[in-house]
Design a protein around this motif. Structure first.
Motif, PDB file in Angstrom:
ATOM      1  N   TRP A  33      -6.216  -8.585  11.463  1.00 40.31           N
ATOM      2  CA  TRP A  33      -5.895  -7.772  10.291  1.00 40.31           C
ATOM      3  C   TRP A  33      -4.574  -7.049  10.391  1.00 40.31           C
ATOM      4  CZ3 TRP A  33      -8.289  -8.014   5.659  1.00 40.31           C
ATOM      5  CH2 TRP A  33      -9.426  -8.816   5.632  1.00 40.31           C
ATOM      6  N   ASP A  38      -4.354  -0.734   6.330  1.00 41.10           N
ATOM      7  CA  ASP A  38      -3.607   0.533   6.290  1.00 41.10           C
ATOM      8  C   ASP A  38      -2.513   0.499   5.238  1.00 41.10           C
ATOM      9  OD1 ASP A  38      -5.007   1.673   8.301  1.00 41.10           O
ATOM     10  OD2 ASP A  38      -3.507   1.378   9.853  1.00 41.10           O
ATOM     11  N   VAL A  40      -2.346  -1.158   2.508  1.00 46.12           N
ATOM     12  CA  VAL A  40      -2.866  -1.044   1.142  1.00 46.12           C
ATOM     13  C   VAL A  40      -3.082   0.436   0.798  1.00 46.12           C
ATOM     14  CG1 VAL A  40      -4.795  -1.588  -0.410  1.00 46.12           C
ATOM     15  CG2 VAL A  40      -3.952  -3.325   1.180  1.00 46.12           C
ATOM     16  N   TYR A  41      -3.689   1.161   1.755  1.00 42.88           N
ATOM     17  CA  TYR A  41      -3.925   2.597   1.534  1.00 42.88           C
ATOM     18  C   TYR A  41      -2.594   3.335   1.374  1.00 42.88           C
ATOM     19  CZ  TYR A  41      -5.959   7.268   2.262  1.00 42.88           C
ATOM     20  OH  TYR A  41      -6.357   8.578   2.130  1.00 42.88           O
TER      21      TYR A  41
ATOM     22  N   ASP B  53      -8.405  11.191  -3.370  1.00 40.89           N
ATOM     23  CA  ASP B  53      -8.190  10.043  -2.485  1.00 40.89           C
ATOM     24  C   ASP B  53      -9.392   9.099  -2.455  1.00 40.89           C
ATOM     25  OD1 ASP B  53      -5.661  10.633  -1.718  1.00 40.89           O
ATOM     26  OD2 ASP B  53      -6.222  11.600   0.178  1.00 40.89           O
ATOM     27  N   SER B  57      -8.928   5.197  -1.453  1.00 39.61           N
ATOM     28  CA  SER B  57      -9.334   5.008  -0.065  1.00 39.61           C
ATOM     29  C   SER B  57     -10.404   3.929   0.036  1.00 39.61           C
ATOM     30  CB  SER B  57      -9.846   6.338   0.496  1.00 39.61           C
ATOM     31  OG  SER B  57     -10.474   6.141   1.741  1.00 39.61           O
ATOM     32  N   LEU B  59     -11.107   1.634  -2.159  1.00 39.10           N
ATOM     33  CA  LEU B  59     -10.560   0.348  -2.601  1.00 39.10           C
ATOM     34  C   LEU B  59      -9.790  -0.340  -1.467  1.00 39.10           C
ATOM     35  CD1 LEU B  59      -9.983  -1.674  -4.887  1.00 39.10           C
ATOM     36  CD2 LEU B  59      -8.036  -0.257  -5.564  1.00 39.10           C
ATOM     37  N   SER B  60      -9.043   0.456  -0.701  1.00 42.75           N
ATOM     38  CA  SER B  60      -8.168  -0.154   0.300  1.00 42.75           C
ATOM     39  C   SER B  60      -8.916  -0.634   1.541  1.00 42.75           C
ATOM     40  CB  SER B  60      -7.036   0.802   0.681  1.00 42.75           C
ATOM     41  OG  SER B  60      -7.558   1.962   1.254  1.00 42.75           O
ATOM     42  N   THR B  63     -11.475  -4.902   1.407  1.00 40.55           N
ATOM     43  CA  THR B  63     -11.136  -6.306   1.663  1.00 40.55           C
ATOM     44  C   THR B  63     -11.659  -6.807   3.009  1.00 40.55           C
ATOM     45  OG1 THR B  63      -9.154  -6.009   0.336  1.00 40.55           O
ATOM     46  CG2 THR B  63      -9.278  -8.002   1.657  1.00 40.55           C
ATOM     47  N   LEU B  64     -11.503  -5.986   4.058  1.00 40.72           N
ATOM     48  CA  LEU B  64     -11.865  -6.445   5.409  1.00 40.72           C
ATOM     49  C   LEU B  64     -13.313  -6.941   5.516  1.00 40.72           C
ATOM     50  CD1 LEU B  64     -10.703  -4.995   8.780  1.00 40.72           C
ATOM     51  CD2 LEU B  64     -13.122  -5.410   8.423  1.00 40.72           C
ATOM     52  N   ALA B  77      -4.186  -4.360  -4.246  1.00 39.37           N
ATOM     53  CA  ALA B  77      -3.064  -3.558  -4.774  1.00 39.37           C
ATOM     54  C   ALA B  77      -2.399  -4.234  -5.985  1.00 39.37           C
ATOM     55  CB  ALA B  77      -2.062  -3.248  -3.671  1.00 39.37           C
ATOM     56  N   GLN B 177      -8.690   0.080  13.727  1.00 40.23           N
ATOM     57  CA  GLN B 177      -7.467  -0.347  13.056  1.00 40.23           C
ATOM     58  C   GLN B 177      -6.986   0.685  12.055  1.00 40.23           C
ATOM     59  OE1 GLN B 177      -6.545  -2.216  10.049  1.00 40.23           O
ATOM     60  NE2 GLN B 177      -8.422  -1.905   8.907  1.00 40.23           N
ATOM     61  N   ILE B 178      -7.891   1.503  11.548  1.00 41.08           N
ATOM     62  CA  ILE B 178      -7.462   2.565  10.639  1.00 41.08           C
ATOM     63  C   ILE B 178      -6.845   3.715  11.426  1.00 41.08           C
ATOM     64  CG2 ILE B 178      -8.301   4.323   9.033  1.00 41.08           C
ATOM     65  CD1 ILE B 178     -10.378   2.099   8.143  1.00 41.08           C
ATOM     66  N   ASN B 180      -5.231   3.595  14.057  1.00 38.47           N
ATOM     67  CA  ASN B 180      -3.877   3.237  14.495  1.00 38.47           C
ATOM     68  C   ASN B 180      -2.799   3.995  13.745  1.00 38.47           C
ATOM     69  OD1 ASN B 180      -4.587   1.525  16.464  1.00 38.47           O
ATOM     70  ND2 ASN B 180      -4.505  -0.322  15.211  1.00 38.47           N
ATOM     71  N   GLN B 181      -2.883   4.016  12.451  1.00 37.73           N
ATOM     72  CA  GLN B 181      -1.779   4.563  11.677  1.00 37.73           C
ATOM     73  C   GLN B 181      -2.152   5.735  10.789  1.00 37.73           C
ATOM     74  OE1 GLN B 181       0.350   1.534   9.631  1.00 37.73           O
ATOM     75  NE2 GLN B 181       1.035   0.570  11.510  1.00 37.73           N
ATOM     76  N   VAL B 182      -3.342   5.761  10.342  1.00 34.21           N
ATOM     77  CA  VAL B 182      -3.698   6.797   9.389  1.00 34.21           C
ATOM     78  C   VAL B 182      -4.659   7.778  10.038  1.00 34.21           C
ATOM     79  CG1 VAL B 182      -4.637   7.235   7.103  1.00 34.21           C
ATOM     80  CG2 VAL B 182      -3.493   5.074   7.569  1.00 34.21           C
ATOM     81  N   ASP B 184      -6.579  10.216   8.906  1.00 37.95           N
ATOM     82  CA  ASP B 184      -7.129  10.824   7.721  1.00 37.95           C
ATOM     83  C   ASP B 184      -8.638  10.622   7.843  1.00 37.95           C
ATOM     84  OD1 ASP B 184      -8.180  11.109   5.141  1.00 37.95           O
ATOM     85  OD2 ASP B 184      -6.345  10.399   4.191  1.00 37.95           O
ATOM     86  N   HIS B 187     -10.703   8.942   5.076  1.00 37.52           N
ATOM     87  CA  HIS B 187     -10.399   7.523   4.961  1.00 37.52           C
ATOM     88  C   HIS B 187     -11.029   6.721   6.096  1.00 37.52           C
ATOM     89  CE1 HIS B 187      -8.354   3.988   3.679  1.00 37.52           C
ATOM     90  NE2 HIS B 187      -7.665   3.881   4.773  1.00 37.52           N
TER      91      HIS B 187
END
Lengths: 123, 219
Positions: A33, A38, A40-41, B53, B57, B59-60, B63-64, B77, B177-178, B180-182, B184, B187
């Motif tokens: 993935w 991320d 998309v968010y 949010d 949140s 919606l994003s 997909t996975l 998106a 994986q979330i 990693n960058q966010v 929040d 979320h």
């Protein structure tokens, strides 16, 4: 007596082993993935399009190097980002890649291609 | 000594039979199985939570689990932008568009309607927790028939160890994986709720889709 204990113990250990392996379904992930979910968010949060393009291009390289299929939607998302930043050739390339990997997307991708081509035609 | 071992062995046997056995839930999959959807359009989620949010949140992270279940998921998106550029600004409006029209524009076999019930911090006497709960229903875009519906909740207060198995692994994968960058929390918990709600292969859950090797292998 001793012999019975030993065989019961062996039986118990075999059961314990079964118990351990029986429940652990080996998880198989169909896709890598990267940072796609991320991104998309972050898109909805207003992240810069250029930063998103950079991150997704890097993810794509990793997936291609590992010879893993790209998750549904990633190339279309990237195509949209390129269209938004005015790079129509790259937009088209990515939208077509999405359609080639996932024929289920054909109706919608064709709509996007038409829309982005219209944008190109405008002065 | 022998008795204890026998009792232990019997206990292990019982545990083995019950521990892995998924509780059978009578869920009627006949319409779902007859429909055989390949592609899913995720509509912007309706949110009853005060946090703005909540909808983006949820919606994003949809997909996975849907793609891992084996479906083609329309890119969320660009789909959201298509609605917006056609004057559909709120999720309620997107979710009330007739199925024939959605099928015509997006070409998807089915649409997923998500409603976020809770999203964010819930303050309790001794501690506070971040809770996300959501409902979803899958509707055939060719017939308008409802194929499946489900509900899931996740909370920061619960033990994150999901007891292993595919669902547990997917949950931790989603969180990792979330994270990693966010950073929040709402979320992050939405990611867990989404995996619980939209994964295949558990009781009352979605069926596997055509891209998953387990497609149509379920009883």
């Amino acid at each position: 007596m001793m012999k019975n204990d030993a065989s019961a113990l062996r039986w118990l250990m075999a059961l314990a082993l079964l118990l351990l392996v029986g429940c652990a379904h080996q998880p198989v992930s169909l896709y890598q993935w990267g940072s796609y979910q991320d991104q998309v968010y972050l898109y909805f949060k207003g992240e810069s399009r250029e930063a998103q393009i950079q991150a997704l291009e890097k993810d794509l390289q990793v997936m291609q190097a590992a010879n893993r299929p790209v998750p549904p939607g990633l190339r279309a998302h990237l195509g949209m980002l390129y269209a938004e930043t005015g790079n129509d050739a790259k937009a088209q390339e990515n939208l077509l890649a999405e359609k080639a990997s996932y024929p289920e997307s054909t109706t919608y991708i064709d709509l996007l291609l038409k829309k982005y081509q219209k944008q190109v035609a405008l002065p | 000594m022998k008795n204890i071992l026998q009792i232990l062995a019997a206990a292990a046997l019982i545990l083995m039979m019950t521990g892995c056995a998924t509780t059978p839930v009578a869920y009627d999959y006949s319409a779902y199985k007859a429909s055989k959807p390949r592609s899913i359009l995720v509509l912007p989620p309706v949110s009853h939570a005060p946090d703005i949010d909540a909808s983006p949140s949820m919606l994003s992270v949809a997909t996975l689990p849907l793609a891992e279940a084996g479906y083609y998921v329309l890119p969320v998106a660009p789909v959201y932008e298509t609605f917006r550029q056609n004057g559909v600004m709120v999720a309620e409006d997107a979710q009330s568009i007739e199925v024939r029209k959605l099928r015509e524009i997006f070409g998807a076999d089915a649409a997923l309607y998500i409603t976020v019930e809770k999203y964010g911090s819930v303050y309790q006497v001794l501690s506070s927790a971040v809770i996300v709960s959501a409902d979803a229903k899958l509707v055939d875009l060719r017939t308008g028939e409802m194929l499946w519906q489900g509900h899931a909740q996740a909370s920061s207060a619960e033990n994150q160890n999901n007891g292993g198995g595919l669902l547990g692994m997917l949950v931790s994968a989603a969180v990792n994986q979330i994270v990693n960058q966010v950073t929040d929390r709402g979320h992050q918990i939405a990611g867990v709720a989404s995996v619980r709600l939209l994964s295949a292969g558990h009781p009352s859950g979605l069926l596997y889709g055509p891209y998953n090797p387990k497609y149509e292998a379920e009883k």
